[in-house]
Write an enzyme that holds these catalytic residues in place. Structure first.
Site, PDB file in Angstrom:
ATOM      1  N   ARG A   1      -4.437   8.190  -8.815  1.00  0.00           N
ATOM      2  CA  ARG A   1      -3.713   7.016  -8.337  1.00  0.00           C
ATOM      3  C   ARG A   1      -4.513   5.790  -8.744  1.00  0.00           C
ATOM      4  O   ARG A   1      -5.686   5.889  -9.100  1.00  0.00           O
ATOM      5  CB  ARG A   1      -3.508   7.054  -6.823  1.00  0.00           C
TER       6      ARG A   1
ATOM      7  N   HIS B   1     -11.200   6.186   5.812  1.00  0.00           N
ATOM      8  CA  HIS B   1     -10.137   5.234   5.531  1.00  0.00           C
ATOM      9  C   HIS B   1      -9.869   4.314   6.723  1.00  0.00           C
ATOM     10  O   HIS B   1      -8.938   3.506   6.688  1.00  0.00           O
ATOM     11  CB  HIS B   1      -8.839   5.960   5.164  1.00  0.00           C
TER      12      HIS B   1
ATOM     13  N   TYR C   1      -8.154  -8.268   3.752  1.00  0.00           N
ATOM     14  CA  TYR C   1      -8.848  -6.997   3.552  1.00  0.00           C
ATOM     15  C   TYR C   1      -9.473  -6.910   2.168  1.00  0.00           C
ATOM     16  O   TYR C   1     -10.576  -6.411   1.989  1.00  0.00           O
ATOM     17  CB  TYR C   1      -7.866  -5.842   3.756  1.00  0.00           C
ATOM     18  N   LYS C   2      -8.772  -7.411   1.182  1.00  0.00           N
ATOM     19  CA  LYS C   2      -9.288  -7.340  -0.180  1.00  0.00           C
ATOM     20  C   LYS C   2     -10.252  -8.485  -0.493  1.00  0.00           C
ATOM     21  O   LYS C   2     -10.778  -8.569  -1.606  1.00  0.00           O
ATOM     22  CB  LYS C   2      -8.125  -7.327  -1.180  1.00  0.00           C
TER      23      LYS C   2
ATOM     24  N   TYR D   1       0.827  -1.187   0.000  1.00  0.00           N
ATOM     25  CA  TYR D   1       0.000   0.000   0.000  1.00  0.00           C
ATOM     26  C   TYR D   1       0.872   1.251   0.000  1.00  0.00           C
ATOM     27  O   TYR D   1       1.818   1.360   0.757  1.00  0.00           O
ATOM     28  CB  TYR D   1      -0.909   0.014   1.235  1.00  0.00           C
TER      29      TYR D   1
ATOM     30  N   ASN E   1      -5.832   1.934  -7.583  1.00  0.00           N
ATOM     31  CA  ASN E   1      -6.031   0.988  -6.498  1.00  0.00           C
ATOM     32  C   ASN E   1      -6.576  -0.291  -7.129  1.00  0.00           C
ATOM     33  O   ASN E   1      -7.022  -0.273  -8.275  1.00  0.00           O
ATOM     34  CB  ASN E   1      -6.999   1.556  -5.463  1.00  0.00           C
TER      35      ASN E   1
ATOM     36  N   GLU F   1      -9.227   0.371  -9.815  1.00  0.00           N
ATOM     37  CA  GLU F   1      -9.868   1.675  -9.689  1.00  0.00           C
ATOM     38  C   GLU F   1      -8.884   2.752 -10.111  1.00  0.00           C
ATOM     39  O   GLU F   1      -7.804   2.864  -9.532  1.00  0.00           O
ATOM     40  CB  GLU F   1     -10.262   1.932  -8.229  1.00  0.00           C
TER      41      GLU F   1
END
Lengths: 320, 200, 346
Positions: C223, C193, C316-317, C37, C225, C265
């Site tokens: 950016r 966040h 998390y993903k 990250y 993601n 994204e």
């Protein structure tokens, strides 16, 4: 470029608004409409003086309905490093300047239910723009404008014409003062106060707000902090390997730029934090003039805001 | 005091009297009264300018109304429930001035309701002083049906509206005054993990 | 350049797929063989011709079908589009940004004519012809943000700036990776966040917030993601998780190439002129594993990234149940050859 996109402009009109204030109308040299902006925004004006480039921030008063011009107001100041003197003496209709895109560090709080706009002297410029915006949005607002005397009320007539009895005028020569102890205590919840003017006035208004029990979140000020001059000193930029001098009438940031280093900036008034730079060493005393660093950070001497702060001493070495 | 590393959970900074305020508007439920007593006891200049709204029921069995009355408050409203307290609070906020400081003390869901009422009247959330007292039980919003389940002490918990088994996420919405509940077994239908006692 | 819009679905029978051209322009998010990250913000400058970043607002072959899917999501759950009252000026700013950009870069499909406040908008793919008064919400069939974003790919959040923070006070979110606009409305930057692991302790969000508070007009940033999604489903919302979560259990070695999608994204942020708000756009791109491995470099690289991903991020993903199957599939497309630096195909 580190201050963002730049717009080449030409001065298309100058108006002597008061004995000490001139209003300049600026149009893009390519004839394109100037960008829209939000009330409270400023631009940084770059002036090419004979021996150096001066950059000063000025609040935007308004944008003509067709977008062709901006207006800024410039007070001729006594302790000017040359910026306001240059604007008053050297700039004529047809002069070419460069401005940055508008940046807003003094925005209206849009969650507010009511807004009190308080201005002193040249501090009226952002307040003027805010009043226009609030009128457009049909939100409740009041304007309180203090001036030296009627000849110095650069914007008084225009404000009254546009905002009628929402405007209260105060003249120093008539011993009229903004009575914060009467104005502030009975304002309804959700009111925000915005003050722009001389340092002493700002402090008095904010103190009045606190005395009336207002929370800090509802008190907003813009201090017109022109970079003060001082004694000259030597400057070394460690990464770039450049040694130069900061002149008495030059800001640290201007000297860095004059040395050809593209340093970041936004407000050039010690407020936004963009030009924060690490100090490698300082042979002398750092003079911190900004409102960004905390007292602890200032005391540590590890960082400096190059737009308004400088060294009192021999040599400053920066991590640039 | 709640200690957690949940980034979205508000920091309840404690019920410190703001001496600059012209009026103190205090909402407390249950054991929140103890925070009010701690903050205002012996502060005559503050209590003379204080309006306290108190709902005894809430999280605590004990009724602290008598002790609050002994503070010498300018105004004390003892309300029969949190809902009626919020109704009264809204009436007072509607005519309050900028010198008024808002305080909330009690369980987390109650604090959320008071903050929401203040914000609806234009009060900046940062200026509201809060203290958590009483049960650590959470109010949980079911992300699927949006129903609120009160006094949640276990995870997973059954949504009291749609019946879905909810995992209580460590994600808090101040606007809703609630944690987020998400289906715990969407990927393993029929399987129900044992409920763990978490926030009693 | 006229785009051939596809007729496809992102639910039920899932007929979505990418054309070979769409595969080549896919915004692959890994410039190295491993992932951690990071803020990774860069100027939103025009990218190479035909790439997803060639224009500030990217319209592609999935446009018409994506807009149809958005309408279905909003019909079932109106809370996916919300705006607090003080955001109305920012809504109009967004109308201007999107209509100007779409009309300028895709003139075959969109036309905007401005006469003062009288605007005339033509959207040919969606067969819309609308005259309205800019600034007067009553001249549009729905509120301005909803109106324009029903006609533009990507989710959009409008962030108010006050008290040295950014506040999520308006948005339309129908193609999200498991976060709820309704729940996050009114939160500040740190709060929304909150659930992201690891990054807080790294100071990532402190630095990002400081950067964004000084975001300048005329200097947008972006950016990338990423996550992974089973089936080409745009609406992977927590609201419907109890319906789509089961998909994650359906991946087998036989169907992994068709079922598992890399979801990228392209996030972009603009300072808006009238409101001083920031618009945060989140444009979702999907690509099947069997499409992705047609670019050999990407097949090799994604294999290595997924294989070495830290466990917190796997969790998390939401990849736990199908990561191993996907890694096994990609391993067959990784000959161990070195990969060239950068995102783009060799």
């Amino acid at each position: 470029m580190s201050g963002g996109v730049e717009i080449p402009v030409r001065v298309v009109a100058i108006e002597q608004a008061t004995p000490t204030v001139k209003r300049f109308s600026l149009a893009a040299r390519d004839g394109a409409p100037l960008p829209l902006y939000s009330a409270g925004a400023h631009v940084v004006v770059a002036m090419d003086a004979a021996d150096r480039r001066i950059k000063n921030p000025y609040s935007l008063i308004d944008r003509s309905p067709d977008g062709s011009t901006y207006r800024i107001g410039v007070l001729r100041t006594q302790q000017s490093r040359g910026g306001s003197a240059f604007m008053h003496e050297q700039v004529a209709v047809g002069s070419e300047l460069t401005i940055t895109m508008p940046v807003n560090l003094f925005p209206l709080n849009r969650t507010g239910r009511k807004h009190l706009l308080i201005a002193g002297g040249i501090g009226v410029t952002p307040i003027y723009a805010m009043a226009e915006e609030l009128a457009r949005q049909s939100v409740a607002y009041e304007i309180h404008y203090a001036m030296r005397d009627s000849a110095h009320g650069a914007f008084a007539d225009e404000l009254v014409a546009r905002h009628g009895d929402r405007v209260r005028l105060y003249r120093d020569d008539c011993q009229e003062v903004i009575a914060v102890d009467r104005i502030l205590p009975n304002q309804p919840l959700g009111t925000h106060l915005y003050v722009c003017g001389p340092e002493g006035m700002i402090n008095a208004i904010l103190a009045g707000g606190r005395a009336a029990g207002w929370p800090e979140e509802n008190l907003h000020a813009e201090r017109f902090l022109a970079p003060p001059g001082g004694s000259p000193f030597a400057l070394r930029l460690a990464k770039a390997g450049i040694t130069t001098e900061v002149r008495a009438d030059q800001s640290l940031l201007e000297a860095i730029e004059a040395a050809g280093v593209d340093a970041a900036f936004l407000c050039r008034g010690g407020a936004c934090g963009q030009c924060e730079t690490r100090v490698v060493s300082a042979d002398g005393e750092l003079v911190h003039n900004d409102h960004f660093l905390s007292d602890d950070e200032k005391a540590s001497g590890a960082k400096i805001m190059t737009c308004v702060s400088r060294l009192k001493g021999r040599e400053l070495v920066l991590d640039l | 005091m709640l200690v957690s590393n949940i980034k979205s959970r508000p920091v309840y900074g404690g019920l410190k009297v703001d001496d600059a305020a012209r009026r103190h508007l205090v909402a407390a439920e249950g054991e929140g009264a103890l925070a009010v007593l701690a903050a205002f006891a012996g502060r005559a200049e503050a209590t003379a300018r204080a309006t306290v709204l108190y709902a005894p029921g809430g999280s605590a069995g004990e009724d602290h109304a008598a002790k609050l009355a002994a503070l010498g408050l300018d105004d004390l409203f003892v309300m029969p429930s949190q809902a009626t307290l919020i109704t009264r609070l809204n009436v007072i906020l509607a005519t309050a001035t900028m010198g008024t400081r808002l305080y909330a003390a009690g369980v987390e869901g109650f604090i959320g309701s008071v903050v929401a009422a203040g914000m609806a009247h234009g009060v900046d959330q940062a200026s509201i002083r809060t203290e958590h007292r009483g049960s650590l039980a959470r109010r949980v919003q079911c992300v699927h049906c949006k129903g609120m389940t009160e006094n949640v002490t276990v995870s997973p918990v059954v949504c009291s509206h749609c019946g879905i088994q909810l995992l209580v996420r460590d994600h808090f919405s101040r606007r809703l005054g609630a944690f987020q509940g998400v289906s715990v077994n969407a990927e393993t239908p029929g399987e129900i993990p044992p409920a763990e006692e978490l926030y009693a | 350049m006229t785009i051939q819009f596809k007729n496809e679905t992102f639910r039920d029978d899932f007929t979505f797929s990418n054309s070979p051209e769409a595969i080549r322009r896919f915004p692959f998010p890994f410039d190295k063989d491993q992932y951690m990250y990071a803020v990774n913000i860069e100027q939103h400058m025009p990218g190479p011709a035909k790439s997803a970043t060639e224009f500030p607002i990217d319209i592609d072959e999935h446009y018409v079908s994506e807009m149809r899917d958005r309408a279905l999501v909003l019909k079932a759950d109106p809370l996916r589009c919300q705006s607090l009252p003080h955001m109305i000026t920012a809504e109009w700013d967004l109308v201007e940004l999107l209509m100007e950009s779409m009309a300028k870069h895709y003139p075959e499909h969109f036309t905007l004519t401005r006469d003062g406040d009288r605007w005339h908008w033509i959207n040919r793919p969606l067969e819309i012809d609308q005259t309205f008064t800019f600034g007067d919400a009553a001249t549009l069939p729905c509120p301005p943000m909803e109106y324009v974003t029903r006609q533009c790919q990507g989710d959009f959040c409008l962030l108010d700036q006050r008290n040295d923070n950014l506040w999520m006070d308006a948005g339309i979110v129908t193609t999200q990776a498991d976060w709820s606009l309704d729940f996050d409305m009114g939160m500040n930057f740190m709060e929304w966040h909150g659930p992201v692991p690891l990054a807080h302790d790294m100071g990532v969000f402190d630095r990002a917030l400081k950067f964004l508070l000084n975001l300048q007009q005329g200097r947008p940033v972006r950016r990338l993601n990423w996550t992974m999604t089973v089936n080409p489903r745009l609406d992977t919302s927590p609201e419907n998780y109890h319906k789509w979560g089961i998909d994650r259990t359906t991946v087998t070695p036989e169907n992994v190439g068709n079922k598992v999608h890399l979801r990228v994204e392209l996030q972009a942020l603009w300072r808006l002129p009238r409101s001083n708000a920031i618009v945060f756009s989140i444009r979702c791109y999907l690509i099947k594993m069997e499409e992705l491995v047609t670019i050999p470099k990407w097949g090799r690289r994604l294999h290595r990234v997924l294989r070495d991903l830290p466990p917190e991020l796997v969790d998390y993903k939401g990849l736990t149940r199908f990561r191993d199957t996907t890694v096994d599939y990609l391993a067959r497309h990784d000959d161990g050859a070195p990969t060239s630096p950068g995102f783009f195909p060799d």
